[in-house]
Write a protein that holds these residues in place. Sequence first.
Motif, PDB file in Angstrom:
ATOM      1  N   LEU A  33       0.554  -0.996   0.137  1.00 36.23           N
ATOM      2  CA  LEU A  33       0.191   0.313   0.077  1.00 36.23           C
ATOM      3  C   LEU A  33       1.180   1.523  -0.338  1.00 36.23           C
ATOM      4  O   LEU A  33       0.563   2.604  -0.679  1.00 36.23           O
ATOM      5  N   THR A  34       2.043   0.453   0.608  1.00 41.93           N
ATOM      6  CA  THR A  34       2.953   2.128   0.555  1.00 41.93           C
ATOM      7  C   THR A  34       3.518   2.506  -0.900  1.00 41.93           C
ATOM      8  O   THR A  34       3.974   3.794  -1.295  1.00 41.93           O
ATOM      9  N   VAL A  35       4.462   1.520  -1.829  1.00 42.98           N
ATOM     10  CA  VAL A  35       4.384   1.947  -2.669  1.00 42.98           C
ATOM     11  C   VAL A  35       3.295   1.986  -3.821  1.00 42.98           C
ATOM     12  O   VAL A  35       3.225   3.046  -4.592  1.00 42.98           O
ATOM     13  N   ASP A  36       1.837   0.982  -3.210  1.00 46.17           N
ATOM     14  CA  ASP A  36       0.873   1.936  -4.824  1.00 46.17           C
ATOM     15  C   ASP A  36       0.895   3.244  -4.274  1.00 46.17           C
ATOM     16  O   ASP A  36       0.683   4.172  -5.288  1.00 46.17           O
ATOM     17  N   GLY A  37       0.642   4.016  -2.942  1.00 49.82           N
ATOM     18  CA  GLY A  37       0.069   5.365  -2.711  1.00 49.82           C
ATOM     19  C   GLY A  37       1.348   6.170  -3.018  1.00 49.82           C
ATOM     20  O   GLY A  37       0.794   7.135  -3.777  1.00 49.82           O
ATOM     21  N   LYS A  38       2.040   5.644  -3.628  1.00 55.44           N
ATOM     22  CA  LYS A  38       3.164   6.946  -3.429  1.00 55.44           C
ATOM     23  C   LYS A  38       3.194   6.362  -5.347  1.00 55.44           C
ATOM     24  O   LYS A  38       3.492   7.733  -5.484  1.00 55.44           O
ATOM     25  N   CYS A  39       3.681   5.901  -5.579  1.00 61.52           N
ATOM     26  CA  CYS A  39       4.411   5.500  -6.840  1.00 61.52           C
ATOM     27  C   CYS A  39       3.610   5.400  -8.124  1.00 61.52           C
ATOM     28  O   CYS A  39       3.943   5.263  -9.629  1.00 61.52           O
ATOM     29  N   ASN A  78      -4.280  12.556  -5.034  1.00 60.14           N
ATOM     30  CA  ASN A  78      -4.759  11.755  -3.365  1.00 60.14           C
ATOM     31  C   ASN A  78      -3.553  10.823  -3.211  1.00 60.14           C
ATOM     32  O   ASN A  78      -3.558   9.338  -2.989  1.00 60.14           O
ATOM     33  N   ALA A  79      -2.107  10.703  -4.091  1.00 63.59           N
ATOM     34  CA  ALA A  79      -0.918  10.175  -3.469  1.00 63.59           C
ATOM     35  C   ALA A  79      -0.665  10.805  -2.276  1.00 63.59           C
ATOM     36  O   ALA A  79      -0.960  11.505  -1.841  1.00 63.59           O
ATOM     37  N   VAL A 120     -11.634   7.694   3.844  1.00 64.98           N
ATOM     38  CA  VAL A 120     -10.848   7.717   4.723  1.00 64.98           C
ATOM     39  C   VAL A 120     -10.621   6.418   4.879  1.00 64.98           C
ATOM     40  O   VAL A 120     -11.846   5.717   4.320  1.00 64.98           O
ATOM     41  N   PHE A 121      -8.966   5.763   4.831  1.00 62.25           N
ATOM     42  CA  PHE A 121      -9.255   4.083   4.055  1.00 62.25           C
ATOM     43  C   PHE A 121      -8.716   3.214   5.178  1.00 62.25           C
ATOM     44  O   PHE A 121      -7.694   3.735   6.319  1.00 62.25           O
ATOM     45  N   HIS A 122      -9.612   2.493   5.178  1.00 62.92           N
ATOM     46  CA  HIS A 122      -8.673   0.831   5.851  1.00 62.92           C
ATOM     47  C   HIS A 122      -7.961   0.216   5.567  1.00 62.92           C
ATOM     48  O   HIS A 122      -8.748  -0.923   4.522  1.00 62.92           O
ATOM     49  N   ASN A 123      -6.944  -0.592   5.079  1.00 63.18           N
ATOM     50  CA  ASN A 123      -6.173  -1.559   4.081  1.00 63.18           C
ATOM     51  C   ASN A 123      -6.101  -1.550   3.539  1.00 63.18           C
ATOM     52  O   ASN A 123      -6.666  -2.233   2.364  1.00 63.18           O
ATOM     53  N   ALA A 124      -6.676   0.426   2.529  1.00 66.42           N
ATOM     54  CA  ALA A 124      -6.541   0.330   1.318  1.00 66.42           C
ATOM     55  C   ALA A 124      -5.685   1.487   1.398  1.00 66.42           C
ATOM     56  O   ALA A 124      -5.522   2.799   1.615  1.00 66.42           O
TER      57      ALA A 124
END
Length: 429
Positions: free
Chosen positions: A242-248, A255-256, A360-364
Motif C-alpha cells: 500500500l505504501t508503494v502503490d500510494g506513492k508510486c 490522492n498520492a 478515509v480508508f482501512h487497508n486500502a
Amino acid sequence: MDENLRARAAAVRGAQRVIGSAPAEQRTAALRALRDVLLRSRGEISRANEEDLACAAEEGLSRPLLHRLGLSDAKFESLLEGVDALAEGEDPIDRVLTRTELDEGLVLECVRSPLGVLLIIFESRPDAVIQIGSLAIRSGNGVIMKGGREAARSNVVLVDCLRRALEEAGLDPRAVLGVPDRRDVDELLALDDLIDLVIPRGSGALVRSIQERSRIPVLGHAEGVCHLYVDASADPEMAVRLTVDGKCDYPAACNATETLLVHESFLPKLDAIGEALRERGVELRCDEPSRRLLPWAEAASEADWGREFGDLTLAVRTVRSLEEAIDHIHTYGSSHTDAVVAEDRGVGERFLKAVDAASVFHNASTRFADGFRYGLGAEVGISTARIHARGPVGVEGLLTTRWLLRGEGQGAADYGPGKRAFTHRPLDC
C-alpha cells in the motif's frame, strides 16, 4: 466588463435551461455521441497534445505537471470508460426524493435539479475537459471551462468534441464554453448573476485565489496532503504494497501518499518498505527514529510535514500511538484522503471514525480516492469542503433540489384554525 464574454456566458445560461429540461434520453444520446466523436477525433487530439507537451518541455514545465499534461492511451481509454459509465447510468434529473400529500389532491415532491452554470478553472490536465463536460451533460448543467495555458491546444480540440456531441444529439452546443485567455477569469468571477458555482482544480494557492476574488460560491480543495498510517498490528507485506502503490502509482496525483506515519513498534519491519521504495527511485525524508533504520534517507525538516511533493518523495514520521497519528493528520493534513494499515479491526474502525477527511480508508491505498474508482463515472474535482459536496464530486455533487406542488385549485387561505387541516402524509416515491 467584456460585453462579448458576458453575452457568451448568457448563452451558456440559456442553453443550460434547454439541456436541463430535455428528455433524459437526449442527454444519454449526447454522451453516446461524445464517445463516437472522441474516437473519430483521436488523431487530432493526439497531435494537439503532443504539441502542448513539446512546448511545455521547452518552457521547463515541472515533471509532475508534464505528467498531468500528457494524454496517454491509458488516459484516453479511461475517459471513454467514464463516458460509457455515465451513459449507462440512471439520469438523475427530476428523480423524486420525497413525496408528501399535504391534503387530498395536493401533493408535494422534492426532486433533483441541475445547479445551473458551472465555471471550472483547472491546470494542466486536458482529460479534465471531457470528465467535466460529460458530467455536465449527464447532470443537465451548462459549463464554462478555463484550462491551463500549457494545455491550450488540447483543450480547444476537446471542447469542440463536447460541442459536436451536443449538436449531434439535437442539443444546444452553447451549453459548453471554453475560454483560453487567463484575463477572462476575473471577468467571469464577477458574473454572479450568470454563474452558479465555481470549481477550481489545481493547487491550494489557486483555490484560495479564486475564493478571494469572487462572490460566487466556490467548491474547491486544498493540497492533497494524504497520509498512510502503519499501525503496530499492520501486516508487513500489506504495508509495503500500500505504501508503494500510494506513492508510486501516480506521484503527481492529488490522492498520492505524501506522508508515511509509522508506529514505533513497527519500526523493526520498516526496512522492507524503505527498500521497496528505494528500488522505485523514491527519496525518503525521515525523522530521527525512522532514519536510524534507513540511514540512506534524507533527514526530514518541519517543512516536510504537510507538504504535497507531487513526485517521488515521501516524508516518514514515527508515532507512539494511533491517537498521535490522528493528531498529526489533523495538524498537517489537508482533509483530502488518509488511510491506515492495521490488522486490529478496532484500530481500523477508530481511524475511520476519528479522522476528519473527505475520504478515509482501512487497508486500502490512498489512490482509491477518485470519482471513476468510486463508480461516479468521472469527477469535476475532489472537494475538501464540508458543505454541499465532499470528496470526489460526480453527478450528485452537481445537483440541487426543487419543490414541485400539484394541486386542484387550493389556496393557502383555505387552511388554518377552523378551516381545512394539512394531512402531511408521506407517499411512496
